[in-house]
Scaffold this motif. Sequence first.
Motif, PDB file in Angstrom:
ATOM      1  N   ILE A 196       0.841  -1.204   0.000  1.00 25.58           N
ATOM      2  CA  ILE A 196       0.000   0.000   0.000  1.00 25.58           C
ATOM      3  C   ILE A 196       0.871   1.248   0.000  1.00 25.58           C
ATOM      4  O   ILE A 196       0.617   2.213  -0.737  1.00 25.58           O
ATOM      5  CB  ILE A 196      -0.947  -0.012   1.214  1.00 25.58           C
ATOM      6  CG1 ILE A 196      -1.970  -1.142   1.074  1.00 25.58           C
ATOM      7  CG2 ILE A 196      -1.652   1.336   1.365  1.00 25.58           C
ATOM      8  CD1 ILE A 196      -2.812  -1.369   2.317  1.00 25.58           C
ATOM      9  N   ALA A 197       1.918   1.248   0.820  1.00 36.60           N
ATOM     10  CA  ALA A 197       2.828   2.398   0.886  1.00 36.60           C
ATOM     11  C   ALA A 197       3.519   2.612  -0.455  1.00 36.60           C
ATOM     12  O   ALA A 197       3.653   3.756  -0.921  1.00 36.60           O
ATOM     13  CB  ALA A 197       3.863   2.174   1.986  1.00 36.60           C
ATOM     14  N   GLY A 199       2.354   1.720  -3.362  1.00 34.62           N
ATOM     15  CA  GLY A 199       1.332   2.202  -4.279  1.00 34.62           C
ATOM     16  C   GLY A 199       1.105   3.692  -4.154  1.00 34.62           C
ATOM     17  O   GLY A 199       0.929   4.404  -5.150  1.00 34.62           O
ATOM     18  N   LYS A 200       1.166   4.191  -2.916  1.00 36.05           N
ATOM     19  CA  LYS A 200       0.999   5.638  -2.695  1.00 36.05           C
ATOM     20  C   LYS A 200       2.143   6.410  -3.330  1.00 36.05           C
ATOM     21  O   LYS A 200       1.928   7.430  -4.007  1.00 36.05           O
ATOM     22  CB  LYS A 200       0.934   5.918  -1.197  1.00 36.05           C
ATOM     23  CG  LYS A 200       0.788   7.397  -0.864  1.00 36.05           C
ATOM     24  CD  LYS A 200       0.724   7.640   0.635  1.00 36.05           C
ATOM     25  CE  LYS A 200       0.632   9.130   0.927  1.00 36.05           C
ATOM     26  NZ  LYS A 200       0.597   9.402   2.387  1.00 36.05           N
ATOM     27  N   GLU A 201       3.372   5.934  -3.122  1.00 33.82           N
ATOM     28  CA  GLU A 201       4.528   6.622  -3.700  1.00 33.82           C
ATOM     29  C   GLU A 201       4.508   6.540  -5.223  1.00 33.82           C
ATOM     30  O   GLU A 201       4.867   7.507  -5.914  1.00 33.82           O
ATOM     31  CB  GLU A 201       5.826   6.020  -3.155  1.00 33.82           C
ATOM     32  CG  GLU A 201       6.039   6.247  -1.662  1.00 33.82           C
ATOM     33  CD  GLU A 201       5.998   7.711  -1.274  1.00 33.82           C
ATOM     34  OE1 GLU A 201       6.518   8.558  -2.044  1.00 33.82           O
ATOM     35  OE2 GLU A 201       5.449   8.034  -0.203  1.00 33.82           O
ATOM     36  N   ALA A 203       1.836   6.402  -7.066  1.00 33.79           N
ATOM     37  CA  ALA A 203       0.785   7.322  -7.512  1.00 33.79           C
ATOM     38  C   ALA A 203       1.297   8.761  -7.551  1.00 33.79           C
ATOM     39  O   ALA A 203       0.997   9.513  -8.486  1.00 33.79           O
ATOM     40  CB  ALA A 203      -0.417   7.208  -6.587  1.00 33.79           C
ATOM     41  N   VAL A 204       2.087   9.135  -6.537  1.00 32.72           N
ATOM     42  CA  VAL A 204       2.699  10.476  -6.524  1.00 32.72           C
ATOM     43  C   VAL A 204       3.602  10.640  -7.743  1.00 32.72           C
ATOM     44  O   VAL A 204       3.568  11.668  -8.444  1.00 32.72           O
ATOM     45  CB  VAL A 204       3.494  10.693  -5.220  1.00 32.72           C
ATOM     46  CG1 VAL A 204       4.300  11.986  -5.294  1.00 32.72           C
ATOM     47  CG2 VAL A 204       2.563  10.728  -4.025  1.00 32.72           C
ATOM     48  N   HIS A 207       1.554  10.938 -11.004  1.00 28.98           N
ATOM     49  CA  HIS A 207       0.929  12.265 -11.084  1.00 28.98           C
ATOM     50  C   HIS A 207       1.943  13.294 -11.574  1.00 28.98           C
ATOM     51  O   HIS A 207       1.635  14.134 -12.428  1.00 28.98           O
ATOM     52  CB  HIS A 207       0.379  12.659  -9.714  1.00 28.98           C
ATOM     53  CG  HIS A 207      -0.307  13.994  -9.701  1.00 28.98           C
ATOM     54  ND1 HIS A 207      -1.590  14.169 -10.170  1.00 28.98           N
ATOM     55  CD2 HIS A 207       0.123  15.219  -9.300  1.00 28.98           C
ATOM     56  CE1 HIS A 207      -1.935  15.452 -10.061  1.00 28.98           C
ATOM     57  NE2 HIS A 207      -0.908  16.101  -9.521  1.00 28.98           N
ATOM     58  N   ARG A 220      10.579  14.312  -1.814  1.00 26.69           N
ATOM     59  CA  ARG A 220      10.091  12.967  -1.474  1.00 26.69           C
ATOM     60  C   ARG A 220      10.609  12.543  -0.112  1.00 26.69           C
ATOM     61  O   ARG A 220      11.692  12.943   0.326  1.00 26.69           O
ATOM     62  CB  ARG A 220      10.560  11.946  -2.525  1.00 26.69           C
ATOM     63  CG  ARG A 220      10.143  12.259  -3.935  1.00 26.69           C
ATOM     64  CD  ARG A 220       8.637  12.281  -4.118  1.00 26.69           C
ATOM     65  NE  ARG A 220       8.022  10.987  -4.053  1.00 26.69           N
ATOM     66  CZ  ARG A 220       7.688  10.270  -5.112  1.00 26.69           C
ATOM     67  NH1 ARG A 220       7.899  10.727  -6.339  1.00 26.69           N
ATOM     68  NH2 ARG A 220       7.099   9.097  -4.969  1.00 26.69           N
TER      69      ARG A 220
END
Length: 236
Positions: A196-197, A199-201, A203-204, A207, A220
């Motif tokens: 999950i962590a 995936g968040k990074e 996604a950043v 973007h 970061r």
Amino acid sequence: VGASKGAKLAIPGEELDGVMSGVDFLRRINQGQRPEIGDKVAVIGGGNVAMDVARAALRLGAEVTVYYRRSETEMPADRDELAEAREEGVAFRFLEAPAEILGEGAATALKLEKMELSEPDGKGRRSVTGSGEFETVPVTAVLSATGQRVDLGGIGLATGKRGTVEADPVTCQTAVPDVFAGGDVVTGPQFVIDAIAAGKEAAVSIHRFVHAGQTLTLGRDHRDYRAFDKENVDFD
């Protein structure tokens, strides 16, 4: 895509009926199936997945024995998982490793080699070697739970020695600039929260990547460990 494929035992007889990976076995159980495993099952491995496989096989009515190539002390499974598996009726044999699966069409016996542990090295790690002494036990199924591997399904990404995808640890960017990867496909099997962590990074990074003039690296969190400064804390 994760690390959804069970690792092979890499021994003769692995193609016989009744031999499957623990991951595939658990997937079939969770789909409501009842795999045909007979009444005498050998589970190979020493982690939490091996405990899940053993207990699931036990609940299908089989007599289940877990074989692990090292000692019980070195077993990576959580102590609670080990204790609960024992309490439920799973048997354990240590310092034994599979050498060959025997049978005509279907698995009927498992040949095991007794293992020996060396003295601890400078890091406290003990290597394990075969003793040359073998034993054969009857089985109706062999379930391997020795690890998981990545299956990219033909996606052309660079992989390392473990078969995991190579990606930047901060940005999750692979050698293909517009492809990002994280989680088990990069690290190998870990906790859900780690994926999950990542995936968040990722996604950043994505973007930023799709917006002109953005950088993937500035600002970061590199997750560097910072010791708590107890000298400047008021505990009153």
